[in-house]
Design an enzyme around this catalytic site. Structure first.
Site, short mmCIF file in Angstrom:
data_model
loop_
_atom_site.label_atom_id
_atom_site.label_comp_id
_atom_site.label_asym_id
_atom_site.label_seq_id
_atom_site.Cartn_x
_atom_site.Cartn_y
_atom_site.Cartn_z
N GLY A 37 -7.68 12.39 -3.69
CA GLY A 37 -7.81 11.55 -2.50
C GLY A 37 -8.48 10.26 -2.92
O GLY A 37 -9.55 10.26 -3.55
N ASN A 41 -12.05 10.08 -4.71
CA ASN A 41 -12.11 9.74 -6.14
C ASN A 41 -13.11 8.61 -6.38
O ASN A 41 -13.89 8.65 -7.34
CB ASN A 41 -10.73 9.29 -6.64
CG ASN A 41 -9.71 10.40 -6.63
OD1 ASN A 41 -10.05 11.58 -6.65
ND2 ASN A 41 -8.45 10.02 -6.59
N GLN A 102 5.19 6.41 -11.69
CA GLN A 102 4.69 7.50 -10.86
C GLN A 102 5.28 7.45 -9.45
O GLN A 102 5.56 6.37 -8.92
CB GLN A 102 3.16 7.42 -10.76
CG GLN A 102 2.49 8.64 -10.19
CD GLN A 102 0.98 8.54 -10.32
OE1 GLN A 102 0.34 7.85 -9.54
NE2 GLN A 102 0.40 9.21 -11.29
N THR A 104 4.67 9.48 -5.54
CA THR A 104 3.74 10.34 -4.81
C THR A 104 4.29 10.71 -3.44
O THR A 104 4.84 9.86 -2.74
CB THR A 104 2.38 9.64 -4.62
OG1 THR A 104 1.82 9.32 -5.91
CG2 THR A 104 1.40 10.53 -3.87
N PHE A 106 2.75 12.50 0.05
CA PHE A 106 1.42 12.77 0.59
C PHE A 106 1.50 13.44 1.96
O PHE A 106 2.13 12.92 2.88
CB PHE A 106 0.64 11.45 0.70
CG PHE A 106 -0.84 11.64 0.95
CD1 PHE A 106 -1.69 12.00 -0.10
CD2 PHE A 106 -1.38 11.48 2.20
CE1 PHE A 106 -3.04 12.17 0.11
CE2 PHE A 106 -2.73 11.65 2.43
CZ PHE A 106 -3.57 12.00 1.38
N GLY A 207 -3.94 -4.77 -18.05
CA GLY A 207 -5.21 -5.38 -17.69
C GLY A 207 -5.31 -5.73 -16.22
O GLY A 207 -4.55 -5.23 -15.38
N ASP A 234 -8.69 4.01 -8.85
CA ASP A 234 -9.86 4.49 -8.10
C ASP A 234 -11.13 4.39 -8.94
O ASP A 234 -12.18 3.98 -8.45
CB ASP A 234 -9.65 5.94 -7.66
CG ASP A 234 -8.50 6.09 -6.68
OD1 ASP A 234 -8.18 5.12 -5.97
OD2 ASP A 234 -7.91 7.19 -6.63
#
Length: 298
Positions: A37, A41, A102, A104, A106, A207, A234
């Protein structure tokens, strides 16, 4: 005290060779379950770095007595929770491919309660992913606001996003979220940075850049062996905010965020390899020298 608003969740993190196209499938090569979460985090990272933090979040009736609750107790995280009966604590299903991209999915679960919950007025708050209207109300009431739309940026209307940014002092976002905010608001990247005191835009392994007073300052990543990029953003925010309340310069805060993130990506999971302040300083000095503090106020 740093206040963090947003999701507490359980993360199911999977590795795949590639992310599938629509109507296609892919093989999961590894799957693990972790505490997560975005807001949780960040709160965990701040607590591990030794700063006092209060987490404002929604959890289901499966949270009390759980391993996650015991972990937060161990870290010393203060909590202001909306406990929603007959719901799940939010759950995230994350898939990362061999290239580091990635996707996700949720399940909001208990976090749906944000929409009807009273928004607190806070002295210093970081707002992570949460209900857009709730975050807008928190920003309107609070004194100093740090905002991170995260992957929920797509749920913000133009009016909501304009409202929250008008009350934001520090804006965090990755390159994808920046692009979406500019599209939603109909503004340029440069114009967006001028709406806030500070904007920190991260670019994964390339970066990050700090925008302040009309200038941009690039911060390189700390070279480490990447295991899992989940939670890097996070932990960056946790490092930045912990340094900010300790009185370090904005550029040093960004570097401290970068160093904090470098620990997290070395292991799978967002809260499994958080550094202490001493560990962070050791790696900071090896890569950036000595962090600079702001002049003491007379």
């Amino acid at each position: 005290m740093i206040h963090v608003v947003g999701h507490t969740a359980v993360d199911h993190i999977s590795r795949v060779h590639h992310l599938p196209e629509a109507n296609q499938s892919t093989h999961i090569t590894d799957r693990q379950v972790f505490f997560g979460g975005g807001a949780a985090n960040i709160a965990a990272g701040i607590a591990m770095l030794g700063e006092a933090v209060t987490l404002h979040s929604c959890v289901g009736d499966d949270f009390a007595g759980s391993d996650y609750e015991r972990w937060m107790d161990k870290l010393g995280i203060h909590r202001q929770f909306f406990e929603v009966p007959e719901t799940h604590t939010p759950t995230a299903f994350m898939f990362t491919d061999d290239a580091g991209s990635q996707m996700t999915f949720f399940e909001w679960g208990a976090s749906k309660a944000f929409a009807t919950s009273d928004a607190p007025a806070l002295p210093l708050v970081h707002m992570a992913t949460a209900d857009p209207d709730f975050n807008c109300r928190v920003a309107e009431k609070s004194e100093f606001v740090s905002f991170d739309p995260g992957q929920d940026v797509f749920w913000y209307t133009k009016e909501q996003l304009a409202s929250i940014i008008s009350n934001t002092d520090i804006l965090f976002a990755n390159q994808h979220e920046v692009q979406q905010m500019c599209t939603t608001l109909g503004v340029t990247r440069e114009a967006l940075t001028k709406e806030v005191i500070m904007a920190i835009f991260t670019m994964s392994g390339d970066g990050s850049t700090l925008y302040m007073n009309g200038s941009g300052h690039f911060i390189p990543v700390v070279p480490v062996t990447l295991s899992d990029p989940t939670g890097a953003g996070d932990s960056y925010r946790a490092g930045f905010l912990s340094a900010y309340v300790r009185g370090y310069t904005p550029l040093s805060c960004c570097r401290i965020g970068t160093v904090t993130a470098s620990y997290v990506v070395e292991h799978a999971g967002c809260q499994t390899h958080l550094p202490t302040w001493g560990q962070m300083l050791e790696r900071y000095r090896a890569n950036f020298g000595t962090p600079e503090s702001l002049p003491a106020k007379v």
